[in-house]
Enzyme design. Structure first.
Site, mmCIF file in Angstrom:
data_model
loop_
_atom_site.group_PDB
_atom_site.id
_atom_site.type_symbol
_atom_site.label_atom_id
_atom_site.label_comp_id
_atom_site.label_asym_id
_atom_site.label_seq_id
_atom_site.Cartn_x
_atom_site.Cartn_y
_atom_site.Cartn_z
ATOM 1 C CB SER A 22 -1.723 4.598 -12.407
ATOM 2 O OG SER A 22 -2.329 3.818 -13.388
ATOM 3 C CD GLN A 34 -7.090 2.239 -3.153
ATOM 4 O OE1 GLN A 34 -6.849 1.201 -2.545
ATOM 5 N NE2 GLN A 34 -8.262 2.481 -3.683
ATOM 6 N N GLY A 56 0.662 3.720 -0.749
ATOM 7 C CA GLY A 56 1.729 4.618 -0.355
ATOM 8 C C GLY A 56 2.989 4.457 -1.181
ATOM 9 C CD GLU A 95 0.978 -1.401 0.233
ATOM 10 O OE1 GLU A 95 0.780 -1.959 -0.856
ATOM 11 O OE2 GLU A 95 1.084 -0.182 0.352
ATOM 12 C CG HIS A 150 -4.118 -5.063 -6.187
ATOM 13 N ND1 HIS A 150 -4.877 -5.510 -5.130
ATOM 14 C CD2 HIS A 150 -3.276 -4.135 -5.684
ATOM 15 C CE1 HIS A 150 -4.505 -4.867 -4.032
ATOM 16 N NE2 HIS A 150 -3.537 -4.023 -4.347
ATOM 17 C CD GLU A 207 2.027 0.825 -14.472
ATOM 18 O OE1 GLU A 207 1.607 1.691 -13.680
ATOM 19 O OE2 GLU A 207 1.359 -0.178 -14.812
ATOM 20 N NE ARG A 245 3.996 -2.533 -8.770
ATOM 21 C CZ ARG A 245 3.169 -1.862 -7.979
ATOM 22 N NH1 ARG A 245 3.631 -0.929 -7.184
ATOM 23 N NH2 ARG A 245 1.884 -2.108 -8.003
HETATM 24 P P1 FAD Z 1 0.503 7.453 -14.720
HETATM 25 O O1 FAD Z 1 0.382 8.009 -13.372
HETATM 26 O O2 FAD Z 1 -0.421 6.349 -15.077
HETATM 27 O O3 FAD Z 1 0.295 8.631 -15.773
HETATM 28 C C1 FAD Z 1 0.238 8.352 -17.151
HETATM 29 C C2 FAD Z 1 -0.086 9.637 -17.871
HETATM 30 O O4 FAD Z 1 0.093 9.460 -19.263
HETATM 31 C C3 FAD Z 1 -1.509 10.136 -17.696
HETATM 32 O O5 FAD Z 1 -1.449 11.535 -17.478
HETATM 33 C C4 FAD Z 1 -2.168 9.852 -19.043
HETATM 34 O O6 FAD Z 1 -3.189 10.752 -19.388
HETATM 35 C C5 FAD Z 1 -0.983 10.051 -19.961
HETATM 36 N N1 FAD Z 1 -1.082 9.423 -21.266
HETATM 37 C C6 FAD Z 1 -1.156 8.094 -21.579
HETATM 38 N N2 FAD Z 1 -1.202 7.939 -22.911
HETATM 39 C C7 FAD Z 1 -1.150 9.167 -23.454
HETATM 40 C C8 FAD Z 1 -1.170 9.663 -24.787
HETATM 41 N N3 FAD Z 1 -1.270 8.859 -25.847
HETATM 42 N N4 FAD Z 1 -1.116 10.989 -24.990
HETATM 43 C C9 FAD Z 1 -1.052 11.855 -23.942
HETATM 44 N N5 FAD Z 1 -1.024 11.442 -22.648
HETATM 45 C C10 FAD Z 1 -1.070 10.117 -22.421
HETATM 46 N N6 FAD Z 1 2.041 2.247 -6.748
HETATM 47 C C11 FAD Z 1 2.659 2.526 -5.583
HETATM 48 O O7 FAD Z 1 3.894 2.614 -5.547
HETATM 49 N N7 FAD Z 1 1.926 2.693 -4.453
HETATM 50 C C12 FAD Z 1 0.566 2.628 -4.435
HETATM 51 O O8 FAD Z 1 -0.052 2.812 -3.410
HETATM 52 C C13 FAD Z 1 -0.099 2.342 -5.657
HETATM 53 N N8 FAD Z 1 -1.452 2.228 -5.695
HETATM 54 C C14 FAD Z 1 -2.060 2.086 -6.920
HETATM 55 C C15 FAD Z 1 -3.452 2.091 -6.967
HETATM 56 C C16 FAD Z 1 -4.091 2.019 -8.190
HETATM 57 C C17 FAD Z 1 -5.598 2.048 -8.255
HETATM 58 C C18 FAD Z 1 -3.330 1.908 -9.374
HETATM 59 C C19 FAD Z 1 -4.003 1.817 -10.702
HETATM 60 C C20 FAD Z 1 -1.947 1.859 -9.322
HETATM 61 C C21 FAD Z 1 -1.298 1.953 -8.094
HETATM 62 N N9 FAD Z 1 0.082 1.943 -8.002
HETATM 63 C C22 FAD Z 1 0.699 2.182 -6.815
HETATM 64 C C23 FAD Z 1 0.905 1.930 -9.215
HETATM 65 C C24 FAD Z 1 1.340 3.377 -9.490
HETATM 66 O O9 FAD Z 1 0.298 4.247 -9.139
HETATM 67 C C25 FAD Z 1 1.687 3.588 -10.948
HETATM 68 O O10 FAD Z 1 2.589 2.610 -11.374
HETATM 69 C C26 FAD Z 1 2.346 4.943 -11.146
HETATM 70 O O11 FAD Z 1 1.557 5.953 -10.571
HETATM 71 C C27 FAD Z 1 2.574 5.212 -12.618
HETATM 72 O O12 FAD Z 1 2.943 6.554 -12.768
HETATM 73 P P2 FAD Z 1 3.333 7.093 -14.196
HETATM 74 O O13 FAD Z 1 3.715 8.514 -14.004
HETATM 75 O O14 FAD Z 1 4.317 6.183 -14.824
HETATM 76 O O15 FAD Z 1 1.984 6.957 -15.056
HETATM 77 C C1 SIN Z 2 -2.320 -0.847 -2.951
HETATM 78 O O1 SIN Z 2 -2.580 0.115 -2.227
HETATM 79 O O2 SIN Z 2 -2.660 -2.000 -2.698
HETATM 80 C C2 SIN Z 2 -1.550 -0.616 -4.202
HETATM 81 C C3 SIN Z 2 -0.128 -0.566 -3.870
HETATM 82 C C4 SIN Z 2 0.701 -0.795 -5.098
HETATM 83 O O3 SIN Z 2 0.193 -1.154 -6.146
HETATM 84 O O4 SIN Z 2 1.918 -0.655 -4.954
#
Ligand code: FAD
Ligand code: SIN
Length: 558
Positions: free
Chosen positions: A75, A80, A82, A146, A268, A399, A410
């Site tokens: 994710s 996108q 920020g 936002e 969303h 997350e 959130r």
């Molecule tokens: P992730 O970035 O999801 O990474 C999870 C990792 O775990 C991945 O590498 C995956 O391969 C790995 N994994 C999962 N299961 C396993 C397994 N069983 N074995 C090995 N590896 C595994 N938040 C913001 O604050 N601002 C934004 O602008 C924003 N925009 C977003 C846009 C989109 C399209 C999405 C989907 C989310 C957005 N969010 C945003 C939310 C935010 O991006 C996520 O909450 C955040 O990036 C999560 O980060 P993370 O490191 O916890 O997990």
């Molecule tokens: C978005 O750019 O709308 C995603 C932002 C977020 O999930 O925090």
């Protein structure tokens, strides 16, 4: 009844107790193909949370950074809009705290909110130092807005902020000689002292991980960090990448961790409604910069629901769209970005604009069809700001963790901030712990399994889970819908369970098993909340209780 013990674990434990030498950990320079590895720090997931934790821990020992797909399948990479943080004199830390508390509908843990939000400025500065190319105007950060934010406070790199942050973090981790990255490796389950029948306190000793050629490796680690992201794949329509199947949450539950507030799934409001781009997000920053939500006739409807219009918090906007779709009997609403202007669209939103053009949609010329889609899990594995869980030696960050920051909903762009603050706090906490030696762990047992015969069953169960969750556990819930969902999910779980223990593990099968468990845990959590609050809306309990209470599920209670 959710089972978290199994014949396979009993067998592994008995063999281990009878003959521990056979399972001793071998030297650290073993090849990936071998069945056992050891490391100081095992980090599962290479999104923002996993990457920053890896870079903080690498100077202090061997790090193994596991992710189950390509580096881009997170994710984080797809983010996108920020990252939120106070970076302007016109804004204040207190105002960011209050906006977070307001969005969270009374359920945020204020101490956690303050601990995380207070570090926004510093985290954004560090990202700049390590090379994140945020947009600038007159030498200062360009800040966007936002829903739910009372000020412009979101630093962004055009509309592809996650990619810019991921690349900057990777540049710290990739060259480090203490970091070993294992891509296309899927974590299966955690290895704990209790599972091995050892009498001392419950401690995490590492994890089993499936490598790309189908072998299961036992990775022994002094500390294990789950940074596995969200659960969007439990729904039919989601903005999340394929990897978001809640594996870390399912593993932690099976190992004995409690869960918090899993019923709060954020939808969303604006995902593209299109056959070929169903999981494409249209950033909330579009609305922040002036885009309107309209129906097919071009009527703006958000002011019928909230005086903040399109910039009300996400739960309100997603519910309003859902309501309009049902009332008008249509499949989607529309996002009209034309008020932003062609020049700003082509610059700030160049990725979204470009991808839409590839699908034959020009947002400078016409409104784009949108629907709400599952986007973010506000709860997760119960953890504090350091990521400490119920199990010693096991941390959950990003997350996948439920800290109480987001409460019942959130605030946009707070999650990248949470990932990075938690990763930093987690690394500090790990380094304060006694650095005990790595304990030996047993190899994986596959005795008694037979080759797969019916892969179609995996696909069918997967579709059924996602359809059940979308139809019965979506934006609007009721007792009856939750009961129906639970009945169906239980049957599917039984089927998967009996299949799982008889067949070799594969990534598909592991994800399916995890999704089925997560789906049931979400339903269970939703059934325990007899009120409507934030993202959880029930037609049977439309009122909000005066006293806000977390939903906590414990494996031993089920
Ligand atoms: P992730 O970035 O999801 O990474 C999870 C990792 O775990 C991945 O590498 C995956 O391969 C790995 N994994 C999962 N299961 C396993 C397994 N069983 N074995 C090995 N590896 C595994 N938040 C913001 O604050 N601002 C934004 O602008 C924003 N925009 C977003 C846009 C989109 C399209 C999405 C989907 C989310 C957005 N969010 C945003 C939310 C935010 O991006 C996520 O909450 C955040 O990036 C999560 O980060 P993370 O490191 O916890 O997990
Ligand atoms: C978005 O750019 O709308 C995603 C932002 C977020 O999930 O925090």
């Amino acid at each position: 009844m959710i089972s978290h013990s199994s014949a396979r674990w009993v067998y592994i434990a008995v063999c281990f107790v009878c003959n521990p030498e056979q399972y001793g950990v071998e030297s650290p320079d073993m090849k990936v193909q071998t069945k056992q590895l050891k490391t100081d720090f095992l980090i599962i997931g290479s999104g923002a949370a996993g990457l920053l934790a890896a870079s903080r821990l690498a100077p202090h020992g061997q790090v193994m950074l596991v992710n189950k797909g390509e580096f881009r399948d997170s994710s984080t990479w797809n983010a996108q809009g920020g990252i939120a943080g106070v970076s302007s004199d016109k804004d204040s830390f207190e105002s960011h705290v209050q906006d977070t508390l307001n969005a969270g509908a009374g359920l945020c843990h204020e101490d956690v909110v303050r601990a995380i939000v207070s570090r926004g400025t510093e985290i954004i500065e560090e990202l700049v130092e390590i090379g994140t190319r945020f947009d600038r105007q007159d030498g200062e950060l360009h800040l966007t807005k936002e829903g739910g934010h009372s000020s412009r406070r979101i630093a962004h790199a055009k509309d592809a902020t996650g990619r810019a942050i991921s690349e900057a973090l990777l540049s710290l981790v990739a060259p480090h000689r203490n970091v070993r990255r294992l891509e296309q490796h899927t974590a299966i389950d955690l290895i704990t002292s209790r599972r091995l029948g050892q009498n001392y306190d419950q401690r995490c000793l590492g994890a089993y991980v499936l490598n790309p050629v189908g072998k299961v490796m036992a990775i022994a680690a002094r500390f294990t960090i789950l940074a596995t992201g969200g659960v969007g794949k439990v729904y039919l329509y989601t903005s999340n990448p394929h990897a978001a199947s809640g594996d870390g949450i399912a593993m932690a539950w099976r190992a004995g961790c409690s869960m918090m507030n899993l019923e709060f799934i954020q939808f969303h409001p604006t995902c593209l409604f299109h056959r070929q781009g169903s999981n494409m997000l249209l950033s909330e920053a579009l609305r922040g910069e002036g885009a309107h939500l309209v129906d097919q006739k071009g009527r703006r409807f958000m002011f019928d629901y909230d005086k903040r219009g399109e910039l009300a918090p996400r739960d309100i906007v997603a519910r309003a769209i859902d309501h309009e779709m049902k009332k008008q009997g249509v499949d989607c609403m529309y996002l009209d970005a034309r008020p932003i202007g062609d020049v700003e669209i082509a610059d700030h939103f160049r990725n979204i604009h470009g991808r839409l053009l590839e699908l034959g949609l020009d947002m400078t010329q016409e409104p784009v069809p949108v629907v709400p889609a599952a986007h973010y899990l506000c709860g997760g594995i119960r953890a504090d700001v350091h990521g400490r869980t119920d199990i010693e030696g096991l941390y959950a960050i990003g997350e996948t963790a439920g800290t109480g920051l987001h409460g019942a909903n959130r605030l946009a762009s707070n999650s990248l901030l949470e990932c990075l603050v938690m990763a930093d706090c987690c690394a500090s906490d790990v380094l304060k712990q006694p650095q005990t030696p790595v304990s030996p762990v047993p190899v994986w047992d596959e005795s008694g399994v037979v080759p797969e015969t019916e892969r179609i069953q995996i696909k069918q169960n997967w579709d059924e889970i996602r359809a059940t969750m979308s139809h019965y556990v979506g934006i609007v819930r009721s007792d009856e819908r939750l009961r129906r969902a639970r009945r169906r999910l239980r049957l599917i779980q039984e089927e998967i369970d009996s299949y799982y223990w008889k067949h070799p593990v594969s990534r598909d099968l592991l994800e399916l098993r995890n999704l089925a468990l997560i789906a049931e845990l979400i339903v269970q959590s939703a059934q325990q909340r007899h009120e409507s609050r934030g993202l959880h809306y029930s037609t049977d309990y439309p009122e909000t209780d005066e006293l806000a209470k977390d939903t906590v599920l414990k494996p031993d209670d089920t």
